[in-house]
Design a protein around this motif. Structure first.
Motif, short mmCIF file in Angstrom:
data_model
loop_
_atom_site.label_atom_id
_atom_site.label_comp_id
_atom_site.label_asym_id
_atom_site.label_seq_id
_atom_site.Cartn_x
_atom_site.Cartn_y
_atom_site.Cartn_z
N ALA A 76 0.91 -1.26 -0.15
CA ALA A 76 -0.03 0.17 0.03
C ALA A 76 0.70 1.23 0.02
CB ALA A 76 -1.13 -0.09 1.14
N PHE B 262 2.19 4.68 -1.53
CA PHE B 262 1.42 5.86 -1.97
C PHE B 262 2.04 5.96 -3.47
CE2 PHE B 262 1.31 7.13 2.48
CZ PHE B 262 0.04 6.59 2.76
N PRO B 263 1.27 5.78 -4.49
CA PRO B 263 1.94 5.67 -6.03
C PRO B 263 2.36 7.11 -6.35
CG PRO B 263 -0.48 5.26 -6.23
CD PRO B 263 -0.04 5.22 -4.52
N HIS B 264 1.98 8.14 -5.94
CA HIS B 264 1.97 9.48 -6.44
C HIS B 264 3.39 10.27 -5.32
CE1 HIS B 264 -0.82 9.98 -3.39
NE2 HIS B 264 -0.56 11.06 -3.38
N MET B 265 3.84 9.58 -4.54
CA MET B 265 4.81 10.03 -3.70
C MET B 265 6.34 9.27 -3.95
SD MET B 265 3.07 10.82 -0.05
CE MET B 265 1.55 11.57 0.20
N TYR C 187 5.53 10.40 5.44
CA TYR C 187 3.94 10.60 5.59
C TYR C 187 3.76 10.93 7.06
CZ TYR C 187 -1.06 11.04 4.65
OH TYR C 187 -2.14 11.35 4.67
N GLY C 188 3.76 9.79 7.74
CA GLY C 188 3.12 9.86 8.99
C GLY C 188 3.79 10.88 10.07
N LYS D 58 4.25 14.10 9.58
CA LYS D 58 3.65 15.25 9.55
C LYS D 58 2.76 15.43 10.65
CE LYS D 58 -0.17 14.72 6.24
NZ LYS D 58 -0.85 15.24 5.02
N PHE E 245 17.71 5.42 -3.17
CA PHE E 245 16.48 5.50 -3.66
C PHE E 245 15.37 6.49 -3.42
CE2 PHE E 245 18.50 1.27 -4.00
CZ PHE E 245 18.53 1.14 -5.43
N ARG F 192 13.06 8.21 -5.75
CA ARG F 192 12.26 7.33 -6.56
C ARG F 192 10.75 7.07 -6.29
NH1 ARG F 192 15.57 3.08 -9.07
NH2 ARG F 192 17.32 4.12 -9.81
N HIS G 217 6.74 2.78 -8.16
CA HIS G 217 6.99 1.93 -9.38
C HIS G 217 8.15 1.74 -10.34
CE1 HIS G 217 5.86 5.76 -11.35
NE2 HIS G 217 6.78 5.23 -12.42
N GLN G 218 9.31 2.66 -9.51
CA GLN G 218 10.49 2.59 -10.17
C GLN G 218 11.45 1.81 -9.29
OE1 GLN G 218 10.90 6.94 -9.70
NE2 GLN G 218 10.95 7.28 -11.87
N ILE G 219 10.92 1.15 -8.37
CA ILE G 219 11.81 0.15 -7.54
C ILE G 219 11.42 -1.19 -7.67
CG2 ILE G 219 12.80 2.19 -5.86
CD1 ILE G 219 10.56 1.29 -3.92
N GLN H 32 12.50 -4.03 -2.71
CA GLN H 32 12.71 -2.56 -2.20
C GLN H 32 11.50 -1.95 -1.86
OE1 GLN H 32 14.44 -0.98 -5.67
NE2 GLN H 32 16.65 -1.61 -4.99
N ARG I 194 8.13 2.97 6.45
CA ARG I 194 7.18 4.08 6.54
C ARG I 194 6.42 3.57 7.98
NH1 ARG I 194 2.42 3.95 2.00
NH2 ARG I 194 1.93 2.04 3.44
#
Lengths: 279, 381
Positions: free
Chosen positions: B104, B106-109, B117-118, B120, B145, B148, B151-153, B157, B165
């Protein structure tokens, strides 16, 4: 082998001809010097010049754009909310009814939607005195109601595709539900929201049937104007107008295609990078 | 018998929680409509341990994990964290983090922003936040990394990003849902030890859900074996393997051959049990509580049985024929048919290079099986 490929080629050529010959002939005749739409009288761009001097056309264009912008934006907000609700809340009272009501405009004949919306506005004006006259507001409201379903459908599909666990993960890491929506859900489904908006915008821009029911005097959108002009016979300035619309839409599709292709190529390169890092 | 197993070694629910108990699960039940996913589970999870929840699919282990995380509320019973009742505390307010089976991420981060993320939600300066993310990246060896996107790892990884996280906010309890299931076999073994290493370094209590018994045995300090929403047994990997308290546990963890029998005589810890399927009366050891005449099941692990060509001088010996054998090089697995027709699994190490292939016995050979009284697992059911 050779014969079969000739046959297939012929079928394809006929298919494409059926689609594109009318459009190409329209573009061709928009440069016609003659007043008669179907008789060639030499090359000219005068109809384009006439178009930009025609206040009626420009007014209709501005009205159509204003309605499309506003209705697409409202439909996107409402449609996104409905799409998320349908995808994430699997069980709530009246879910089936809600889902049915949201998607009904998709299969309802436009004439029915148009006439029932008109009746509704007339009754409403009777009961509460609003809307006093039909025009910009009523057209926008009608467009929101029938274009919302397209946004809902696109967003719903994207939500079902996305891993619901990422929202749970964000909540698990300390985010309240509205923060999850802002940080995770909306960014992840933003491509679907954007394409939903574009769909709603396009649908609003070219609607004739429903608009003709709910419009009032002095509020002529571009499709209505074209429709009413064609009733008096096809003139070359209509060809010119239609050509411009085709070129605008064509350019939009081309740009979107190029952007998508670039993103896809970048993604492929990233995947290869990840694969190499794994070795 | 199930009730005593579920209560575990820490005692009954009425006694106050000892200081080393971090999570106390008290008689928790979860129903979905008419389906009971978790049924009357009581468990104590100790501070700093790796606790394994082991069971087949649909045994309720994931539901139990989701109740700990706060995604589901128990239909009955209580969950206490550090003595505090967790009822009604939403997931975002619990000092419990979860590593999801799908990771899970976050694909855009980027990796860095995923891990941070946590943070903050923590009262800390931007510099402290950066340091913490850096520390986490180093912990899972992903510093190169940081920039990255997921989807780039690679898959391995991604698994480490998910772990970093979940650990970034220093949770009191970390829940891991099938943490190694998505990795290939080779990577899984390496990652297993890395997980244990990271747990030891951070000191965070881990609860690991898995359906893989080897994974549970290697990773866990203690294991709860679950079946059909119930906890069948809680104990260390050794206790679970060597001293199973039910036929389910004995069969689920490792291999075993089961014999139905009846207690013939009791002499302190020594028992004489009549096993009609072997055609003999065997000698066994078991804890008190068994009386003569009682029906029991005896389980025998394949590696606890010795195989020989001549009659051994052991207390328990029975003759049979080799029906089947699987040769694995370093060892062999035999299926021996007894005179009664009963098939017994026997495991033998090929310690000598005698003969052509070093096997103790060959197909259709007559052999003797023997085992110590301590080797027999006596189950009263």
């Amino acid at each position: 082998m050779r014969r079969r490929s000739t046959f297939l080629f012929t079928v394809m050529a006929f298919g494409f001809a059926f689609f594109y010959v009318p459009i190409l002939s329209m573009i061709f005749f928009s440069f016609n010097a003659s007043r008669l739409a179907t008789v060639w009288g030499g090359f000219s761009t005068k109809w384009y010049a006439a178009l930009f001097r025609n206040q009626q056309v420009l007014d209709a264009l501005v009205l159509s754009l204003k309605i499309a912008l506003l209705s697409a934006t409202c439909a996107t907000i409402l449609g996104t909310m409905a799409g998320i609700a349908l995808a994430r809340f699997r069980r709530f009272r009246g879910r089936v009814l809600f889902s049915g009501l949201v998607t009904a405009p998709l299969i309802m004949p436009e004439v029915i939607t148009g006439i029932s919306t008109l009746m509704f506005f007339i009754l409403l004006a009777d009961w509460v005195g609003w809307p006093g006259s039909r025009g910009f507001t009523t057209i926008t409201l009608a467009h929101i109601t029938f274009s919302m379903v397209f946004v809902t459908t696109v967003v719903h599909a994207r939500m079902l595709q996305a891993d619901a666990a990422i929202e749970e993960a964000a909540m698990d890491l300390g985010s309240r539900p509205w923060q999850v929506l802002k940080d995770i859900t909306l960014p992840v489904i933003s491509p679907a929201i954007l394409s939903g908006w574009l769909l709603a915008f396009t649908i609003s821009l070219d609607d004739v049937v429903i608009t003709s029911f709910v419009t009032g005097p002095g509020n002529t959108t571009l499709p209505l104007l074209i429709w009413s002009k064609v009733k008096l016979g096809v003139t070359p300035d209509i060809n010119a107008l239609a050509t411009l619309i085709v070129l605008t839409v064509g350019a939009g599709v081309l740009i979107a295609g190029i952007l998508l292709q670039r993103a896809e190529r970048r993604r492929e390169r990233d995947m290869q990078l990840a694969y190499r890092a794994n070795q | 018998m199930r009730a005593t197993a579920a209560e575990g070694p820490a005692g009954t629910a009425a006694t106050p929680a000892p200081a080393d108990v971090l999570v106390r699960i008290e008689d928790v039940t979860k129903r979905f409509g008419s389906f009971t996913a978790v049924s009357g589970v009581s468990l104590d999870i100790r501070r700093g341990e790796i606790f394994g929840l082991l069971g087949g699919s649909g045994c309720g282990k994931t539901t139990l994990l989701r109740m700990l995380a706060g995604f589901e509320e128990p239909s009955a019973g209580r969950i206490l964290l550090d003595g505090q009742d967790m009822a009604g505390v939403p997931p975002y307010a619990r000092p419990i983090h979860m590593m999801f089976q799908s990771y899970a991420l976050f694909p855009h981060m980027t990796v860095e922003r995923n891990i941070g993320y946590g943070l903050k939600h923590e009262r800390m300066t931007e510099a402290q936040r950066r340091d913490r993310v850096r520390e986490m990246l180093d912990l899972v060896q992903l510093a190169p990394f940081a920039g990255r996107k997921p989807h780039q790892i690679s898959g391995g990884q991604r698994q480490r990003v998910a772990l970093a996280r979940a650990l970034a906010r220093q949770p009191k309890l970390l829940l891991l849902d099938e943490p190694l299931a998505a990795l290939d076999k080779k990577l899984r073994e390496a990652t297993q030890f890395e997980l244990m290493n990271i747990q030891a370094r951070t000191g965070v209590t881990f609860v690991v859900v898995t359906h893989d018994q080897d994974e549970a045995m290697t990773l866990s300090d203690r294991i709860a074996v679950m079946d059909k929403g119930r906890v069948m047994q809680v104990g260390s990997p050794t206790e679970i393997y060597e001293y199973p308290t039910s036929r389910f546990t004995a069969g689920f963890i490792g291999m075993a051959t089961f014999f139905e029998g009846r207690v013939q005589g009791v002499d302190g810890p020594s028992l004489r049990i009549d096993l009609p399927e072997t055609g003999t009366v065997i000698e066994a050891r078991a804890a008190a509580g068994l009386a003569a005449g009682q029906a029991v099941t005896v389980a025998l692990r394949p590696e606890k049985i010795a195989i020989s060509r001549d009659r051994p001088a052991a207390a328990n010996a029975v003759e049979g024929t080799v029906q089947d054998l699987g040769y694995f090089g370093k060892d062999s697995l035999y299926r021996i048919r007894l005179a009664t027709g009963k098939l017994v699994l026997v495991h033998a190490v090929n310690a000598r290079r005698t003969g052509a292939d070093g096997r103790v016995a060959d197909w259709e050979d007559r052999v003797w099986l023997s085992f110590d009284p301590e080797a027999a697992i006596v189950l009263a059911e």
